[in-house]
Design an enzyme around this catalytic site. Structure first.
Site, PDB file in Angstrom:
ATOM      1  N   ARG A 133     -14.064  13.082   6.659  1.00 31.84           N
ATOM      2  CA  ARG A 133     -12.610  13.594   6.642  1.00 31.84           C
ATOM      3  C   ARG A 133     -12.258  15.034   5.402  1.00 31.84           C
ATOM      4  O   ARG A 133     -11.424  15.644   5.440  1.00 31.84           O
ATOM      5  CB  ARG A 133     -11.647  12.013   6.719  1.00 31.84           C
ATOM      6  CG  ARG A 133     -12.031  12.042   7.849  1.00 31.84           C
ATOM      7  CD  ARG A 133     -11.160  10.186   8.650  1.00 31.84           C
ATOM      8  NE  ARG A 133      -9.851  11.256   7.964  1.00 31.84           N
ATOM      9  CZ  ARG A 133      -8.102   9.612   7.367  1.00 31.84           C
ATOM     10  NH1 ARG A 133      -9.451   9.056   7.492  1.00 31.84           N
ATOM     11  NH2 ARG A 133      -7.701  10.167   7.152  1.00 31.84           N
ATOM     12  N   HIS A 161       0.821  -1.131   0.013  1.00 29.58           N
ATOM     13  CA  HIS A 161      -0.006  -0.005   0.212  1.00 29.58           C
ATOM     14  C   HIS A 161       0.965   0.593  -0.154  1.00 29.58           C
ATOM     15  O   HIS A 161       2.174   1.224   0.414  1.00 29.58           O
ATOM     16  CB  HIS A 161      -1.062  -0.458   1.133  1.00 29.58           C
ATOM     17  CG  HIS A 161      -1.853   1.355   0.560  1.00 29.58           C
ATOM     18  ND1 HIS A 161      -3.189   1.171   0.281  1.00 29.58           N
ATOM     19  CD2 HIS A 161      -1.831   2.175   1.989  1.00 29.58           C
ATOM     20  CE1 HIS A 161      -3.306   2.295   0.594  1.00 29.58           C
ATOM     21  NE2 HIS A 161      -3.056   3.417   1.560  1.00 29.58           N
ATOM     22  N   ASP A 182     -15.259   2.785   7.347  1.00 28.28           N
ATOM     23  CA  ASP A 182     -14.400   3.421   7.082  1.00 28.28           C
ATOM     24  C   ASP A 182     -13.970   4.456   5.238  1.00 28.28           C
ATOM     25  O   ASP A 182     -14.621   5.937   5.326  1.00 28.28           O
ATOM     26  CB  ASP A 182     -12.782   2.555   6.397  1.00 28.28           C
ATOM     27  CG  ASP A 182     -11.898   3.862   5.246  1.00 28.28           C
ATOM     28  OD1 ASP A 182     -11.521   4.765   5.742  1.00 28.28           O
ATOM     29  OD2 ASP A 182     -11.621   3.707   4.955  1.00 28.28           O
TER      30      ASP A 182
HETATM   31  N1  URA Z   1      -5.759   6.814   2.789  1.00 22.56           N
HETATM   32  C1  URA Z   1      -7.071   5.688   3.067  1.00 22.56           C
HETATM   33  O1  URA Z   1      -6.372   4.640   2.547  1.00 22.56           O
HETATM   34  N2  URA Z   1      -7.283   6.706   3.869  1.00 22.56           N
HETATM   35  C2  URA Z   1      -6.680   7.964   3.962  1.00 22.56           C
HETATM   36  O2  URA Z   1      -6.964   8.626   5.115  1.00 22.56           O
HETATM   37  C3  URA Z   1      -5.229   8.817   3.971  1.00 22.56           C
HETATM   38  C4  URA Z   1      -5.333   7.735   2.785  1.00 22.56           C
END
Ligand code: URA
Length: 427
Positions: free
Chosen positions: A171, A85, A164
């Site tokens: 966010r 990642h 998320d």
């Molecule tokens: N990438 C993500 O998946 N989440 C974050 O908070 C920042 C970058």
């Protein structure tokens, strides 16, 4: 009656208290179900950004986000799994050559990727410039492709860490992306839920990255490595430079073309170096220590895997990639050495040309982007072409050119000190 209420949890973090396990479990679950409102969650996210969370709170927050959705399981595959990642950068096409390379070395790569937002590109946007290629696969198709080809790059399904998905979108519009606890838990909840056996994190540092300085990048990397190991995933992180963009291109189709040069044994030295370094870490994490990824890359076997990977998702690896309708070049106005090429300036320019999107629902142009013809350390002569700007919409050139202004330096008689590509390893 509910165990907690939103105002109690927000006030606790506002007053710098540690959140309890029960408060964290409750707030993530209630937010996912819609019982905590967006304005309440955005207030809590801001309190977390300002007052932080300790490692116990971050681990619990991550677990609660994983528990909001499904967990994938690749333990039935005949080979070990490893994933990578990147926290996101300009010209960061590394996933494209890396996934087939690692698969060609005998380790399966389940790579769930995203689309770009803002100045950093998205792997799916790049791959969608390959005619016919399909990003959305079912879990069954993904497992079957991992077994037959060894590598899959596809969109994360709706069922993976839905808390998320909701929180990240919030966010993004409330100025709360840059909180280390929230970034670490966001990334790691998806990677742990994805079920990879080993994980290599490429944490970018520099002007074109989330983390502008090495100390914050190290803190993010350490937090994520601890979360991964705590969940039983063999995790390491490399801290890599993103003050200069990677390779020579930023865009969609042009980054696919550059990746194919790397798979054919050529390509820019920095892209090759980082691809091989990350591949070596992924192989080590998966317990494969007797294969040299540099040799496999040079042999052309990774290119065969790339073609199989593209075909398996209905793409045509031999089709011509789309180009842009219009181009504009920028030439050097003096002679000397290119001593600085700013990743953020290049990333913004590519974005303004149409390679990226401002809102999630916006389309991207497959052919748009920036090609830079010199990299820091290269000599340039007055009149040399420095940049080629590509877009389908010529009215975009002015703003794209404005973002390149001040984004590079040419100095006569300069002593050039190269910045290392890999700053540190945390594992
Ligand atoms: N990438 C993500 O998946 N989440 C974050 O908070 C920042 C970058």
């Amino acid at each position: 009656m509910a165990a907690h209420d939103a105002v109690e949890v927000i006030s606790a973090k506002r007053d710098r208290a540690e959140l309890t396990d029960s408060q964290i479990d409750w707030v993530i679950d209630a937010y996912t179900r819609g019982d905590v409102a967006d304005e309440q969650m955005s207030s809590l996210a801001m309190a977390i950004l300002l007052n932080g969370m300790n490692r116990r709170e971050i681990a619990r927050w991550t677990d609660a986000m994983i528990a909001s959705g499904e967990r994938m399981d690749f333990s039935g595959l005949s080979r070990p799994t490893a994933d990578k990642h990147s926290t996101g950068g300009v010209g960061d096409k590394i996933t494209l050559p890396l996934a087939p390379l690692v698969a060609a070395c005998g380790v399966a790569v389940p790579q769930l990727s995203g689309r770009g937002l803002g100045h950093t590109g998205g792997t799916l946007d790049k791959l969608e410039s390959v005619p016919g290629w399909r990003a959305v696969l079912s879990n069954e198709e993904m497992v079957a492709q991992l077994e037959s080809v060894g590598a899959v790059i596809c969109a994360a399904g709706e069922g993976l860490a839905p808390a998320d998905k909701k929180l990240y979108a919030l966010r993004d519009v409330t100025g709360t992306v840059e909180a280390i606890p929230l970034i670490a838990s966001s990334i790691m909840s998806k990677k742990i839920a994805e079920g990879t056996g080993a994980l290599v994190l490429d944490v970018k540092v520099g002007t074109g990255a989330f983390m502008k300085d090495l100390d914050r990048a190290r803190e993010l990397a350490e937090t994520m490595v601890e979360l991964g190991k705590g969940a039983g995933v063999r995790t390491v992180a490399l801290l890599t430079d993103m003050s200069t963009p990677l390779g020579r291109t930023a865009g969609n189709a042009i980054e696919v073309a550059e990746s194919m040069e790397v798979l054919a044994g050529g390509g820019p030295a920095d892209v090759v170096e980082l691809t091989v370094a990350l591949a070596a870490e992924m192989l080590a994490g998966a317990g494969v220590t007797d294969v040299d990824p540099a040799e496999v890359l040079a042999s052309g076997r990774a290119m065969d895997t790339w073609k199989a990977m593209i075909r398996a998702q209905d793409g045509d690896p031999d089709a011509e990639l789309p180009g842009a309708r219009e181009s504009h070049t920028v030439t050097a106005t003096s002679s000397g050495t290119l001593t600085r090429l700013d990743a953020m300036a290049v990333g913004l320019s590519a974005w303004r040309l149409g390679a990226g999107r401002a809102r999630k629902e916006d389309p991207v142009q497959a052919g748009a982007g920036v090609v830079w013809h010199a990299r820091p350390g290269d000599p340039v002569r007055e009149g040399d072409t420095l940049f080629t700007l590509l877009t389908d919409e010529p009215e975009r050139f002015d703003r794209a050119l404005a973002s390149l202004e001040g984004g590079y330096d040419i100095e006569a008689d300069a002593t050039f000190e190269p910045t290392p590509l890999i700053h540190d390893r945390i594992g």
